[in-house]
Structure formats: structure tokens, C-alpha cells
Design a protein around this motif. Structure first.
Motif, PDB file in Angstrom:
ATOM      1  N   UNK A 164       0.915  -1.481   0.355  1.00  0.00           N
ATOM      2  CA  UNK A 164       0.162   0.216   0.447  1.00  0.00           C
ATOM      3  C   UNK A 164       1.104   1.428   0.109  1.00  0.00           C
ATOM      4  N   UNK A 165       0.562   2.008   0.582  1.00  0.00           N
ATOM      5  CA  UNK A 165       1.161   3.439   0.538  1.00  0.00           C
ATOM      6  C   UNK A 165       2.282   3.671   1.689  1.00  0.00           C
ATOM      7  N   UNK A 166       3.171   3.658   0.639  1.00  0.00           N
ATOM      8  CA  UNK A 166       4.804   3.849   2.066  1.00  0.00           C
ATOM      9  C   UNK A 166       5.181   5.423   1.551  1.00  0.00           C
ATOM     10  N   UNK A 167       6.331   5.450   3.081  1.00  0.00           N
ATOM     11  CA  UNK A 167       6.376   6.874   2.878  1.00  0.00           C
ATOM     12  C   UNK A 167       7.987   6.310   2.480  1.00  0.00           C
ATOM     13  N   UNK A 168       8.938   7.100   2.444  1.00  0.00           N
ATOM     14  CA  UNK A 168      10.528   7.355   1.653  1.00  0.00           C
ATOM     15  C   UNK A 168      11.201   7.472   2.997  1.00  0.00           C
ATOM     16  N   UNK A 169      11.725   6.624   3.040  1.00  0.00           N
ATOM     17  CA  UNK A 169      13.098   6.557   4.087  1.00  0.00           C
ATOM     18  C   UNK A 169      12.343   5.436   5.457  1.00  0.00           C
ATOM     19  N   UNK A 203       9.072  -2.919  -5.202  1.00  0.00           N
ATOM     20  CA  UNK A 203       9.115  -2.334  -6.559  1.00  0.00           C
ATOM     21  C   UNK A 203       7.818  -1.226  -6.631  1.00  0.00           C
ATOM     22  N   UNK A 204       7.097  -0.103  -7.363  1.00  0.00           N
ATOM     23  CA  UNK A 204       5.888   0.749  -7.342  1.00  0.00           C
ATOM     24  C   UNK A 204       5.044   0.033  -7.856  1.00  0.00           C
ATOM     25  N   UNK A 205       3.632   0.182  -7.496  1.00  0.00           N
ATOM     26  CA  UNK A 205       2.623  -0.595  -8.605  1.00  0.00           C
ATOM     27  C   UNK A 205       2.425  -0.464  -9.175  1.00  0.00           C
ATOM     28  N   UNK A 206       3.153   0.495 -10.404  1.00  0.00           N
ATOM     29  CA  UNK A 206       3.193   0.849 -11.652  1.00  0.00           C
ATOM     30  C   UNK A 206       4.571  -0.171 -12.399  1.00  0.00           C
ATOM     31  N   UNK A 207       5.415  -0.473 -11.077  1.00  0.00           N
ATOM     32  CA  UNK A 207       6.480  -1.500 -11.912  1.00  0.00           C
ATOM     33  C   UNK A 207       5.741  -3.073 -11.788  1.00  0.00           C
ATOM     34  N   UNK A 208       5.059  -2.496 -10.487  1.00  0.00           N
ATOM     35  CA  UNK A 208       4.500  -5.105 -10.836  1.00  0.00           C
ATOM     36  C   UNK A 208       3.648  -5.073 -12.054  1.00  0.00           C
ATOM     37  N   UNK A 209       2.877  -4.003 -11.954  1.00  0.00           N
ATOM     38  CA  UNK A 209       1.659  -4.063 -13.293  1.00  0.00           C
ATOM     39  C   UNK A 209       3.049  -4.690 -14.443  1.00  0.00           C
ATOM     40  N   UNK A 210       3.705  -3.732 -14.701  1.00  0.00           N
ATOM     41  CA  UNK A 210       5.169  -4.180 -15.840  1.00  0.00           C
ATOM     42  C   UNK A 210       5.374  -5.412 -15.808  1.00  0.00           C
ATOM     43  N   UNK A 211       5.663  -5.644 -14.929  1.00  0.00           N
ATOM     44  CA  UNK A 211       6.582  -7.070 -14.207  1.00  0.00           C
ATOM     45  C   UNK A 211       5.871  -8.032 -14.621  1.00  0.00           C
ATOM     46  N   UNK A 212       4.394  -7.855 -14.261  1.00  0.00           N
ATOM     47  CA  UNK A 212       3.413  -9.197 -14.501  1.00  0.00           C
ATOM     48  C   UNK A 212       3.173  -9.275 -16.219  1.00  0.00           C
ATOM     49  N   UNK A 213       2.952  -7.808 -16.658  1.00  0.00           N
ATOM     50  CA  UNK A 213       3.030  -8.302 -17.700  1.00  0.00           C
ATOM     51  C   UNK A 213       4.577  -8.548 -18.353  1.00  0.00           C
ATOM     52  N   UNK A 234      12.471   2.262   1.849  1.00  0.00           N
ATOM     53  CA  UNK A 234      11.656   3.218   0.230  1.00  0.00           C
ATOM     54  C   UNK A 234      12.389   3.856  -0.283  1.00  0.00           C
ATOM     55  N   UNK A 235      12.548   4.025  -1.233  1.00  0.00           N
ATOM     56  CA  UNK A 235      13.338   5.490  -1.733  1.00  0.00           C
ATOM     57  C   UNK A 235      12.384   7.269  -2.214  1.00  0.00           C
ATOM     58  N   UNK A 236      10.687   6.345  -1.984  1.00  0.00           N
ATOM     59  CA  UNK A 236      10.299   7.631  -2.385  1.00  0.00           C
ATOM     60  C   UNK A 236       8.561   7.184  -2.192  1.00  0.00           C
ATOM     61  N   UNK A 237       7.879   7.949  -1.627  1.00  0.00           N
ATOM     62  CA  UNK A 237       6.524   7.769  -0.952  1.00  0.00           C
ATOM     63  C   UNK A 237       5.552   7.303  -2.568  1.00  0.00           C
ATOM     64  N   UNK A 238       5.270   6.517  -1.953  1.00  0.00           N
ATOM     65  CA  UNK A 238       4.300   5.906  -2.872  1.00  0.00           C
ATOM     66  C   UNK A 238       3.667   4.691  -2.318  1.00  0.00           C
ATOM     67  N   UNK A 239       2.875   4.215  -3.607  1.00  0.00           N
ATOM     68  CA  UNK A 239       2.120   2.698  -3.070  1.00  0.00           C
ATOM     69  C   UNK A 239       3.521   1.707  -3.927  1.00  0.00           C
ATOM     70  N   UNK A 240       4.260   0.593  -2.756  1.00  0.00           N
ATOM     71  CA  UNK A 240       5.239  -0.399  -3.415  1.00  0.00           C
ATOM     72  C   UNK A 240       4.255  -1.072  -3.093  1.00  0.00           C
ATOM     73  N   UNK A 241       5.189  -2.470  -3.858  1.00  0.00           N
ATOM     74  CA  UNK A 241       4.861  -4.197  -3.724  1.00  0.00           C
ATOM     75  C   UNK A 241       6.183  -4.612  -3.561  1.00  0.00           C
ATOM     76  N   UNK A 242       5.980  -5.467  -2.682  1.00  0.00           N
ATOM     77  CA  UNK A 242       7.681  -6.587  -2.676  1.00  0.00           C
ATOM     78  C   UNK A 242       6.960  -8.060  -3.469  1.00  0.00           C
TER      79      UNK A 242
END
Length: 91
Positions: A9-14, A30-40, A60-68
């Protein structure tokens, strides 16, 4: 390929993401967007690599939605139990 996905989900930088493993595995943060690319099976960016120890930490390098994603692609070990924890940094 056998894998486990942890949507953080939403995770803060650092914030520190700790992955606890029972055997060697690939750990991909990876970010949610990169995860979608990984899946495809498209080009994606990630942090991480092969975890050879039972505890693997990533910042975590930046605020955002992250996936492991944890998998054993290219490794000779089975994917056993795993656990992921996030230690959020106070704002």
C-alpha cells in the motif's frame, strides 16, 4: 514460477522494509506501476536482489504505493514461508 506478492500500500520515503526468509530467494521492491509491468513481462525497475541471509532489508526511496515480490526464479531452493514488515518513518 512460484512467487509471493505483498502489496504494502502507501509507504513513506525512508521506511524500512524487512523481509524474513527461510531460504535464499529473489526479493523485488517496486512501485505499483512497475509491478504491473513485471506481471505483464515488460521492462520494470526494482530494488533488491538475491537474499542469501534470513533477513533482507530495503529502504523505500520515495513516497508511494509499493509492492514486494519474492520468488525463486533461477534458484535451486523452494519458496518457503516468508514474512514482510514495514517500519514507517514518522513524518
Amino acid at each position: 514460477m512460484q512467487s509471493r506478492v505483498f502489496d504494502l500500500g502507501s509507504v513513506r520515503k525512508d521506511a524500512v522494509v524487512t523481509v524474513l526468509l527461510q531460504a535464499s530467494a529473489n526479493v523485488r521492491l517496486m512501485t505499483k506501476a512497475n509491478f504491473l509491468a513485471y506481471k505483464q513481462k515488460q521492462f520494470y525497475k526494482m530494488l533488491g536482489g538475491v537474499a542469501l541471509t534470513p533477513m533482507f532489508k530495503l529502504t523505500v526511496p520515495s513516497n508511494g504505493h509499493w509492492v514486494v515480490v519474492i520468488d525463486v526464479d533461477g534458484l535451486a531452493t523452494p519458496l518457503l514461508r516468508t514474512r514482510v514488515e514495514v517500519d514507517q518513518v514518522a513524518p
